[in-house]
Design a protein around this motif. Sequence first.
Motif, PDB file in Angstrom:
ATOM      1  N   MET A   1       0.750  -1.182  -0.019  1.00  0.00           N
ATOM      2  CA  MET A   1      -0.041   0.043  -0.098  1.00  0.00           C
ATOM      3  C   MET A   1       0.839   1.235   0.104  1.00  0.00           C
ATOM      4  SD  MET A   1      -3.429   0.745   1.031  1.00  0.00           S
ATOM      5  CE  MET A   1      -4.037   2.085   2.007  1.00  0.00           C
ATOM      6  N   PHE A   2       1.892   1.122   0.701  1.00  0.00           N
ATOM      7  CA  PHE A   2       2.962   2.248   0.829  1.00  0.00           C
ATOM      8  C   PHE A   2       3.441   2.532  -0.683  1.00  0.00           C
ATOM      9  CE2 PHE A   2       7.030   4.059   1.579  1.00  0.00           C
ATOM     10  CZ  PHE A   2       6.713   5.255   2.274  1.00  0.00           C
ATOM     11  N   GLU A   3       3.851   1.644  -1.386  1.00  0.00           N
ATOM     12  CA  GLU A   3       4.199   1.926  -2.614  1.00  0.00           C
ATOM     13  C   GLU A   3       3.419   2.689  -3.596  1.00  0.00           C
ATOM     14  OE1 GLU A   3       5.897  -1.808  -4.035  1.00  0.00           O
ATOM     15  OE2 GLU A   3       7.529  -1.938  -2.297  1.00  0.00           O
ATOM     16  N   ASP A   4       2.024   1.847  -3.443  1.00  0.00           N
ATOM     17  CA  ASP A   4       1.002   2.695  -4.221  1.00  0.00           C
ATOM     18  C   ASP A   4       0.724   4.006  -4.097  1.00  0.00           C
ATOM     19  OD1 ASP A   4       0.499   0.332  -5.610  1.00  0.00           O
ATOM     20  OD2 ASP A   4      -1.092  -0.389  -4.149  1.00  0.00           O
ATOM     21  N   GLU A   5       0.835   4.362  -2.538  1.00  0.00           N
ATOM     22  CA  GLU A   5       0.606   5.592  -2.528  1.00  0.00           C
ATOM     23  C   GLU A   5       1.785   6.665  -2.875  1.00  0.00           C
ATOM     24  OE1 GLU A   5       0.298   8.084   1.643  1.00  0.00           O
ATOM     25  OE2 GLU A   5      -0.741   6.283   1.574  1.00  0.00           O
ATOM     26  N   GLN A   6       2.992   6.322  -2.787  1.00  0.00           N
ATOM     27  CA  GLN A   6       4.232   6.830  -3.531  1.00  0.00           C
ATOM     28  C   GLN A   6       3.997   7.102  -5.046  1.00  0.00           C
ATOM     29  OE1 GLN A   6       7.600   4.418  -2.269  1.00  0.00           O
ATOM     30  NE2 GLN A   6       8.196   6.269  -0.936  1.00  0.00           N
ATOM     31  N   LEU A   7       3.474   6.039  -5.596  1.00  0.00           N
ATOM     32  CA  LEU A   7       3.444   6.018  -7.292  1.00  0.00           C
ATOM     33  C   LEU A   7       2.305   7.123  -7.393  1.00  0.00           C
ATOM     34  CD1 LEU A   7       4.319   5.023  -9.789  1.00  0.00           C
ATOM     35  CD2 LEU A   7       2.644   3.169  -9.579  1.00  0.00           C
ATOM     36  N   ARG A   8       1.235   6.900  -6.753  1.00  0.00           N
ATOM     37  CA  ARG A   8       0.323   7.843  -6.954  1.00  0.00           C
ATOM     38  C   ARG A   8       0.550   9.353  -6.839  1.00  0.00           C
ATOM     39  NH1 ARG A   8      -3.367   6.637  -3.176  1.00  0.00           N
ATOM     40  NH2 ARG A   8      -3.834   4.792  -4.020  1.00  0.00           N
ATOM     41  N   ASN A   9       1.160   9.623  -5.526  1.00  0.00           N
ATOM     42  CA  ASN A   9       1.734  10.740  -5.306  1.00  0.00           C
ATOM     43  C   ASN A   9       2.794  11.585  -6.327  1.00  0.00           C
ATOM     44  OD1 ASN A   9       0.261  11.205  -3.155  1.00  0.00           O
ATOM     45  ND2 ASN A   9       1.737  10.592  -1.750  1.00  0.00           N
ATOM     46  N   ALA A  10       3.529  10.823  -6.834  1.00  0.00           N
ATOM     47  CA  ALA A  10       4.638  10.887  -7.868  1.00  0.00           C
ATOM     48  C   ALA A  10       3.934  11.487  -9.190  1.00  0.00           C
ATOM     49  CB  ALA A  10       5.633   9.823  -7.998  1.00  0.00           C
ATOM     50  N   VAL A  11       2.790  10.549  -9.542  1.00  0.00           N
ATOM     51  CA  VAL A  11       1.980  10.924 -10.887  1.00  0.00           C
ATOM     52  C   VAL A  11       1.310  12.219 -10.712  1.00  0.00           C
ATOM     53  CG1 VAL A  11       0.324  10.052 -12.352  1.00  0.00           C
ATOM     54  CG2 VAL A  11       1.981   8.295 -11.484  1.00  0.00           C
ATOM     55  N   GLU A  12       0.603  12.238  -9.642  1.00  0.00           N
ATOM     56  CA  GLU A  12      -0.047  13.320  -9.467  1.00  0.00           C
ATOM     57  C   GLU A  12       0.738  14.636  -9.209  1.00  0.00           C
ATOM     58  OE1 GLU A  12      -2.790  13.032  -5.927  1.00  0.00           O
ATOM     59  OE2 GLU A  12      -3.884  11.316  -6.841  1.00  0.00           O
ATOM     60  N   GLY A  13       1.949  14.553  -8.609  1.00  0.00           N
ATOM     61  CA  GLY A  13       2.849  15.569  -8.714  1.00  0.00           C
ATOM     62  C   GLY A  13       3.236  16.298 -10.113  1.00  0.00           C
TER      63      GLY A  13
END
Length: 114
Positions: A1-13
């Motif tokens: 879950m932590f990796e998914d959140e990092q990926l989502r934040n990176a894409v949204e950023g």
Amino acid sequence: MFEDEQLRNAVEGRRTRKFDGTVRLGDIAERFVTEQVSPKQMKYSAISELWSQLLPDELRRRCEIVDISGGQLKVRVDSPAYKYELQLCSSKLLEELQKQCPKARLTKIKFVMT
């Protein structure tokens, strides 16, 4: 879950981040002319002026400097007869150009037909 959140934040950023390093094309062109073209033009304008002074009117009207690179002065001539005449005096021309325009570091004059 932590990796998914990092990926989502990176894409949204990446989506929300705006490129604020825009540069105007005019500024780039001006910098190019100032840093690259002007120094060469100043160095080679002296050669062009001296070339005009060294040649008799008839020869000057029949040829033009088309390039200066790698120590070679490239001159376009419109007639084989004038090309031959210029070749005959090329060593004297080169010697004078080298003496009066040492920064150009000319080593050769090449005559080409149009």
